[in-house]
Design a protein around this motif. Structure first.
Motif, PDB file in Angstrom:
ATOM      1  N   THR A 132      11.055  56.376  19.796  1.00 38.34           N
ATOM      2  CA  THR A 132      11.597  57.446  18.952  1.00 38.34           C
ATOM      3  C   THR A 132      12.339  58.471  19.797  1.00 38.34           C
ATOM      4  O   THR A 132      13.397  58.982  19.390  1.00 38.34           O
ATOM      5  N   GLN A 133      11.812  58.781  20.986  1.00 38.31           N
ATOM      6  CA  GLN A 133      12.517  59.689  21.894  1.00 38.31           C
ATOM      7  C   GLN A 133      13.845  59.096  22.344  1.00 38.31           C
ATOM      8  O   GLN A 133      14.851  59.808  22.449  1.00 38.31           O
ATOM      9  N   VAL A 134      13.854  57.801  22.625  1.00 34.12           N
ATOM     10  CA  VAL A 134      15.098  57.127  23.018  1.00 34.12           C
ATOM     11  C   VAL A 134      16.126  57.227  21.892  1.00 34.12           C
ATOM     12  O   VAL A 134      17.305  57.534  22.112  1.00 34.12           O
ATOM     13  N   ILE A 135      15.683  56.984  20.671  1.00 36.80           N
ATOM     14  CA  ILE A 135      16.566  57.044  19.510  1.00 36.80           C
ATOM     15  C   ILE A 135      17.085  58.464  19.300  1.00 36.80           C
ATOM     16  O   ILE A 135      18.278  58.675  19.026  1.00 36.80           O
ATOM     17  N   ALA A 136      16.211  59.460  19.438  1.00 38.23           N
ATOM     18  CA  ALA A 136      16.636  60.852  19.274  1.00 38.23           C
ATOM     19  C   ALA A 136      17.692  61.215  20.299  1.00 38.23           C
ATOM     20  O   ALA A 136      18.682  61.890  19.986  1.00 38.23           O
ATOM     21  N   GLY A 137      17.499  60.774  21.547  1.00 37.41           N
ATOM     22  CA  GLY A 137      18.486  61.037  22.586  1.00 37.41           C
ATOM     23  C   GLY A 137      19.826  60.399  22.265  1.00 37.41           C
ATOM     24  O   GLY A 137      20.887  60.987  22.514  1.00 37.41           O
ATOM     25  N   ALA A 138      19.798  59.181  21.702  1.00 33.34           N
ATOM     26  CA  ALA A 138      21.043  58.515  21.318  1.00 33.34           C
ATOM     27  C   ALA A 138      21.733  59.251  20.175  1.00 33.34           C
ATOM     28  O   ALA A 138      22.965  59.308  20.121  1.00 33.34           O
ATOM     29  N   CYS A 139      20.958  59.821  19.266  1.00 33.11           N
ATOM     30  CA  CYS A 139      21.540  60.622  18.180  1.00 33.11           C
ATOM     31  C   CYS A 139      22.159  61.909  18.724  1.00 33.11           C
ATOM     32  O   CYS A 139      23.223  62.340  18.260  1.00 33.11           O
ATOM     33  N   GLU A 140      21.500  62.524  19.706  1.00 30.14           N
ATOM     34  CA  GLU A 140      22.064  63.723  20.331  1.00 30.14           C
ATOM     35  C   GLU A 140      23.432  63.412  20.919  1.00 30.14           C
ATOM     36  O   GLU A 140      24.385  64.182  20.769  1.00 30.14           O
ATOM     37  N   GLN A 141      23.533  62.285  21.591  1.00 30.61           N
ATOM     38  CA  GLN A 141      24.776  61.918  22.267  1.00 30.61           C
ATOM     39  C   GLN A 141      25.871  61.499  21.283  1.00 30.61           C
ATOM     40  O   GLN A 141      27.035  61.835  21.462  1.00 30.61           O
ATOM     41  N   SER A 142      25.486  60.751  20.246  1.00 29.87           N
ATOM     42  CA  SER A 142      26.484  60.118  19.388  1.00 29.87           C
ATOM     43  C   SER A 142      26.905  60.973  18.200  1.00 29.87           C
ATOM     44  O   SER A 142      27.860  60.614  17.502  1.00 29.87           O
ATOM     45  N   GLY A 143      26.213  62.069  17.943  1.00 30.80           N
ATOM     46  CA  GLY A 143      26.578  62.929  16.824  1.00 30.80           C
ATOM     47  C   GLY A 143      25.877  62.601  15.522  1.00 30.80           C
ATOM     48  O   GLY A 143      26.139  63.246  14.496  1.00 30.80           O
ATOM     49  N   ARG A 144      24.977  61.631  15.526  1.00 27.43           N
ATOM     50  CA  ARG A 144      24.230  61.324  14.300  1.00 27.43           C
ATOM     51  C   ARG A 144      23.220  62.421  14.016  1.00 27.43           C
ATOM     52  O   ARG A 144      22.581  62.957  14.930  1.00 27.43           O
ATOM     53  N   ASN A 145      23.052  62.727  12.742  1.00 26.34           N
ATOM     54  CA  ASN A 145      22.091  63.752  12.347  1.00 26.34           C
ATOM     55  C   ASN A 145      20.935  63.185  11.540  1.00 26.34           C
ATOM     56  O   ASN A 145      20.113  63.936  11.012  1.00 26.34           O
ATOM     57  N   ARG A 146      20.878  61.877  11.448  1.00 25.98           N
ATOM     58  CA  ARG A 146      19.721  61.185  10.866  1.00 25.98           C
ATOM     59  C   ARG A 146      19.246  60.155  11.876  1.00 25.98           C
ATOM     60  O   ARG A 146      20.050  59.361  12.372  1.00 25.98           O
ATOM     61  N   LEU A 147      17.973  60.138  12.167  1.00 29.63           N
ATOM     62  CA  LEU A 147      17.423  59.141  13.078  1.00 29.63           C
ATOM     63  C   LEU A 147      17.190  57.838  12.329  1.00 29.63           C
ATOM     64  O   LEU A 147      16.679  57.847  11.199  1.00 29.63           O
ATOM     65  N   PRO A 148      17.573  56.705  12.903  1.00 28.41           N
ATOM     66  CA  PRO A 148      17.204  55.435  12.284  1.00 28.41           C
ATOM     67  C   PRO A 148      15.680  55.339  12.139  1.00 28.41           C
ATOM     68  O   PRO A 148      14.941  55.828  12.991  1.00 28.41           O
ATOM     69  N   GLU A 149      15.246  54.718  11.071  1.00 21.54           N
ATOM     70  CA  GLU A 149      13.809  54.470  10.914  1.00 21.54           C
ATOM     71  C   GLU A 149      13.383  53.427  11.948  1.00 21.54           C
ATOM     72  O   GLU A 149      14.112  52.473  12.192  1.00 21.54           O
TER      73      GLU A 149
END
Length: 244
Positions: A132-149
Protein backbone atom coordinates in the motif's frame (compact mmCIF):
# COMPACT_ATOMS: atom_id res chain seq x y z
CA UNK A 1 7.98 25.27 -9.54
CA UNK A 2 7.13 21.64 -8.87
CA UNK A 3 4.90 21.23 -5.83
CA UNK A 4 5.37 18.09 -3.71
CA UNK A 5 2.34 15.75 -3.55
CA UNK A 6 1.82 13.86 -0.30
CA UNK A 7 -0.64 11.09 0.52
CA UNK A 8 -2.30 11.32 3.93
CA UNK A 9 -4.60 8.44 4.83
CA UNK A 10 -7.23 10.42 6.75
CA UNK A 11 -10.08 12.87 6.07
CA UNK A 12 -8.93 16.37 5.14
CA UNK A 13 -10.72 19.70 5.20
CA UNK A 14 -9.69 23.31 4.60
CA UNK A 15 -8.65 25.24 7.69
CA UNK A 16 -7.14 22.35 9.63
CA UNK A 17 -3.51 21.61 10.39
CA UNK A 18 -2.44 18.01 9.82
CA UNK A 19 0.78 16.12 10.59
CA UNK A 20 2.61 14.71 7.60
CA UNK A 21 3.60 11.04 7.61
CA UNK A 22 7.06 10.62 9.14
CA UNK A 23 8.79 9.70 5.89
CA UNK A 24 7.12 12.53 3.96
CA UNK A 25 7.97 15.03 6.69
CA UNK A 26 11.59 13.92 6.64
CA UNK A 27 11.67 14.29 2.86
CA UNK A 28 10.27 17.84 2.67
CA UNK A 29 12.25 19.09 5.67
CA UNK A 30 15.65 17.47 5.20
CA UNK A 31 15.86 16.38 1.56
CA UNK A 32 13.93 19.12 -0.23
CA UNK A 33 14.72 21.64 2.54
CA UNK A 34 11.41 23.41 2.11
CA UNK A 35 10.57 26.33 4.39
CA UNK A 36 7.50 27.26 6.35
CA UNK A 37 4.76 28.53 4.03
CA UNK A 38 5.93 26.48 1.04
CA UNK A 39 2.98 25.11 -1.01
CA UNK A 40 2.12 21.43 -0.98
CA UNK A 41 -0.60 19.26 -2.51
CA UNK A 42 -2.20 16.67 -0.23
CA UNK A 43 -4.55 13.85 -1.22
CA UNK A 44 -6.24 11.08 0.72
CA UNK A 45 -7.69 8.82 -1.96
CA UNK A 46 -11.09 10.51 -2.35
CA UNK A 47 -10.33 11.76 -5.87
CA UNK A 48 -9.65 15.36 -4.85
CA UNK A 49 -6.56 17.45 -4.20
CA UNK A 50 -6.04 19.64 -1.16
CA UNK A 51 -3.88 22.74 -1.53
CA UNK A 52 -1.82 23.25 1.60
CA UNK A 53 1.25 25.04 2.97
CA UNK A 54 3.97 23.88 5.33
CA UNK A 55 2.97 25.04 8.79
CA UNK A 56 5.62 23.69 11.19
CA UNK A 57 9.02 22.07 10.75
CA UNK A 58 9.73 20.73 14.20
CA UNK A 59 12.40 18.05 14.64
CA UNK A 60 9.93 15.28 15.37
CA UNK A 61 6.84 16.59 13.56
CA UNK A 62 6.17 18.36 10.29
CA UNK A 63 2.67 19.72 9.73
CA UNK A 64 0.75 21.33 6.88
CA UNK A 65 -2.23 23.69 6.88
CA UNK A 66 -4.98 22.76 4.43
CA UNK A 67 -6.03 25.83 2.45
CA UNK A 68 -8.43 24.69 -0.25
CA UNK A 69 -9.86 21.61 -2.00
CA UNK A 70 -10.56 20.95 -5.67
CA UNK A 71 -11.79 18.12 -7.84
CA UNK A 72 -8.94 16.40 -9.67
CA UNK A 73 -10.00 12.89 -10.66
CA UNK A 74 -7.45 11.42 -13.08
CA UNK A 75 -8.66 7.82 -13.18
CA UNK A 76 -8.59 5.88 -16.43
CA UNK A 77 -11.95 5.27 -18.15
CA UNK A 78 -10.96 1.61 -18.67
CA UNK A 79 -11.28 -0.26 -15.38
CA UNK A 80 -8.48 -2.82 -15.19
CA UNK A 81 -7.91 -5.45 -12.53
CA UNK A 82 -4.46 -7.02 -12.30
CA UNK A 83 -4.33 -10.47 -10.71
CA UNK A 84 -0.59 -10.90 -10.29
CA UNK A 85 1.10 -14.13 -9.30
CA UNK A 86 3.19 -13.00 -6.33
CA UNK A 87 6.75 -12.31 -7.43
CA UNK A 88 9.84 -12.28 -5.25
CA UNK A 89 11.06 -9.20 -3.37
CA UNK A 90 11.52 -5.98 -5.28
CA UNK A 91 10.01 -7.42 -8.45
CA UNK A 92 6.57 -7.29 -6.84
CA UNK A 93 7.15 -3.70 -5.68
CA UNK A 94 8.16 -2.73 -9.22
CA UNK A 95 5.07 -4.38 -10.72
CA UNK A 96 2.70 -2.64 -8.28
CA UNK A 97 4.39 0.73 -8.72
CA UNK A 98 4.25 0.67 -12.51
CA UNK A 99 0.76 -0.85 -12.66
CA UNK A 100 -0.44 2.06 -10.51
CA UNK A 101 1.23 4.56 -12.84
CA UNK A 102 -0.53 2.85 -15.77
CA UNK A 103 -3.92 3.40 -14.16
CA UNK A 104 -4.88 -0.07 -12.90
CA UNK A 105 -7.94 0.12 -10.64
CA UNK A 106 -7.58 -3.06 -8.59
CA UNK A 107 -4.75 -5.43 -7.73
CA UNK A 108 -5.13 -9.02 -6.51
CA UNK A 109 -1.91 -10.80 -5.41
CA UNK A 110 -2.57 -14.47 -6.19
CA UNK A 111 -0.82 -17.66 -5.12
CA UNK A 112 -0.50 -20.03 -8.06
CA UNK A 113 0.94 -23.53 -8.28
CA UNK A 114 4.41 -22.16 -9.09
CA UNK A 115 4.43 -19.23 -6.67
CA UNK A 116 7.65 -19.37 -4.65
CA UNK A 117 6.73 -16.71 -2.06
CA UNK A 118 5.08 -18.25 1.00
CA UNK A 119 3.01 -15.93 3.19
CA UNK A 120 1.19 -16.83 6.39
CA UNK A 121 -1.59 -14.56 7.62
CA UNK A 122 0.73 -12.28 9.62
CA UNK A 123 3.29 -11.92 6.83
CA UNK A 124 0.54 -11.35 4.28
CA UNK A 125 -0.82 -8.47 6.34
CA UNK A 126 2.64 -6.90 6.58
CA UNK A 127 3.21 -7.30 2.85
CA UNK A 128 -0.09 -5.63 2.00
CA UNK A 129 0.77 -2.72 4.31
CA UNK A 130 4.12 -2.38 2.51
CA UNK A 131 2.53 -2.69 -0.92
CA UNK A 132 0.00 0.00 0.00
CA UNK A 133 2.91 2.36 0.72
CA UNK A 134 4.42 1.50 -2.66
CA UNK A 135 1.09 2.24 -4.35
CA UNK A 136 0.68 5.53 -2.46
CA UNK A 137 4.15 6.61 -3.55
CA UNK A 138 3.28 5.81 -7.17
CA UNK A 139 0.12 7.90 -6.86
CA UNK A 140 2.15 10.80 -5.45
CA UNK A 141 4.45 10.64 -8.46
CA UNK A 142 1.86 10.04 -11.17
CA UNK A 143 -0.82 12.52 -10.09
CA UNK A 144 -3.49 9.95 -9.22
CA UNK A 145 -5.78 10.93 -6.37
CA UNK A 146 -7.37 7.53 -5.87
CA UNK A 147 -5.31 4.56 -4.73
CA UNK A 148 -5.94 1.29 -6.56
CA UNK A 149 -7.61 -1.29 -4.34
CA UNK A 150 -5.25 -4.04 -3.21
CA UNK A 151 -6.56 -7.26 -1.75
CA UNK A 152 -4.99 -9.71 0.64
CA UNK A 153 -3.06 -12.48 -1.12
CA UNK A 154 -5.22 -15.49 -1.91
CA UNK A 155 -4.99 -18.78 -3.74
CA UNK A 156 -5.90 -18.65 -7.41
CA UNK A 157 -8.63 -21.29 -7.11
CA UNK A 158 -10.26 -19.50 -4.16
CA UNK A 159 -10.20 -16.14 -5.94
CA UNK A 160 -11.70 -17.64 -9.10
CA UNK A 161 -14.45 -19.20 -7.01
CA UNK A 162 -15.40 -15.78 -5.67
CA UNK A 163 -15.38 -13.90 -9.00
CA UNK A 164 -19.06 -14.41 -9.61
CA UNK A 165 -20.57 -13.14 -12.87
CA UNK A 166 -18.62 -9.90 -13.24
CA UNK A 167 -19.01 -8.73 -16.88
CA UNK A 168 -15.36 -7.66 -17.29
CA UNK A 169 -13.42 -9.38 -20.07
CA UNK A 170 -11.29 -12.15 -18.55
CA UNK A 171 -7.74 -12.47 -19.85
CA UNK A 172 -4.78 -14.63 -18.84
CA UNK A 173 -1.32 -13.99 -20.27
CA UNK A 174 -0.13 -17.21 -21.93
CA UNK A 175 2.78 -17.70 -24.38
CA UNK A 176 0.47 -19.87 -26.51
CA UNK A 177 -2.71 -17.93 -25.90
CA UNK A 178 -5.79 -18.03 -28.10
CA UNK A 179 -5.68 -14.44 -29.31
CA UNK A 180 -3.58 -11.30 -29.70
CA UNK A 181 -4.28 -7.77 -28.51
CA UNK A 182 -5.60 -6.77 -31.95
CA UNK A 183 -8.21 -9.52 -31.82
CA UNK A 184 -9.77 -8.43 -28.53
CA UNK A 185 -13.34 -7.09 -28.51
CA UNK A 186 -14.26 -3.66 -27.18
CA UNK A 187 -14.00 -3.57 -23.38
CA UNK A 188 -17.10 -1.69 -22.27
CA UNK A 189 -16.94 -3.33 -18.81
CA UNK A 190 -13.17 -3.29 -18.33
CA UNK A 191 -10.91 -6.31 -18.06
CA UNK A 192 -9.33 -8.66 -15.55
CA UNK A 193 -5.75 -9.63 -16.41
CA UNK A 194 -4.05 -12.65 -14.80
CA UNK A 195 -0.25 -12.83 -14.89
CA UNK A 196 1.75 -15.78 -13.60
CA UNK A 197 4.75 -15.55 -11.23
CA UNK A 198 8.40 -16.16 -12.23
CA UNK A 199 7.72 -19.78 -13.24
CA UNK A 200 4.61 -18.93 -15.23
CA UNK A 201 1.16 -20.48 -14.95
CA UNK A 202 1.05 -24.27 -14.65
CA UNK A 203 -1.23 -26.51 -16.71
CA UNK A 204 -3.45 -26.83 -13.64
CA UNK A 205 -3.64 -23.03 -13.27
CA UNK A 206 -4.51 -22.67 -16.95
CA UNK A 207 -7.24 -25.31 -16.67
CA UNK A 208 -8.78 -23.44 -13.70
CA UNK A 209 -8.68 -20.16 -15.60
CA UNK A 210 -10.30 -21.62 -18.71
CA UNK A 211 -13.05 -23.17 -16.59
CA UNK A 212 -13.67 -19.68 -15.17
CA UNK A 213 -14.04 -18.18 -18.66
CA UNK A 214 -10.57 -16.67 -19.12
CA UNK A 215 -9.25 -16.16 -22.62
CA UNK A 216 -5.56 -16.85 -23.26
CA UNK A 217 -3.79 -13.69 -24.44
CA UNK A 218 -0.40 -13.87 -26.15
CA UNK A 219 1.86 -10.84 -26.58
CA UNK A 220 4.06 -12.15 -29.39
CA UNK A 221 6.72 -14.79 -30.11
CA UNK A 222 8.97 -13.82 -27.21
CA UNK A 223 8.47 -15.03 -23.62
CA UNK A 224 8.46 -12.07 -21.23
CA UNK A 225 9.39 -12.07 -17.57
CA UNK A 226 6.58 -11.62 -15.05
CA UNK A 227 7.68 -8.06 -14.25
CA UNK A 228 7.57 -7.22 -17.97
CA UNK A 229 4.58 -9.18 -19.25
CA UNK A 230 1.80 -7.71 -17.14
CA UNK A 231 2.99 -4.13 -17.50
CA UNK A 232 3.32 -4.54 -21.27
CA UNK A 233 -0.23 -5.85 -21.49
CA UNK A 234 -1.62 -3.10 -19.25
CA UNK A 235 0.05 -0.39 -21.32
CA UNK A 236 -1.24 -1.94 -24.55
CA UNK A 237 -4.79 -2.24 -23.20
CA UNK A 238 -4.73 1.38 -22.09
CA UNK A 239 -3.45 2.45 -25.52
CA UNK A 240 -6.10 0.44 -27.38
CA UNK A 241 -9.12 0.95 -25.12
CA UNK A 242 -8.18 3.46 -22.39
CA UNK A 243 -6.59 6.89 -22.19
CA UNK A 244 -2.95 6.43 -23.26
Amino acid sequence: MRVARIFIGRPLRPGEEVPLPEQAGEHVARVLRLERGHPLVLFNGDGREYDATLATLAKRAVTAEVIDVREADREAPLRLTLAQGIARGEKMDWILQKATELGVARIVPVVTERTEVKLDEERAGRRVAHWTQVIAGACEQSGRNRLPEIELPQRLDRWLGELGDTPALRLALLPNGDCTLRQLPQMDNGAILVVGPEGGLSDHDVALLKQAGFLGLRLGPRVLRTETAGLTALAALQALFGDL
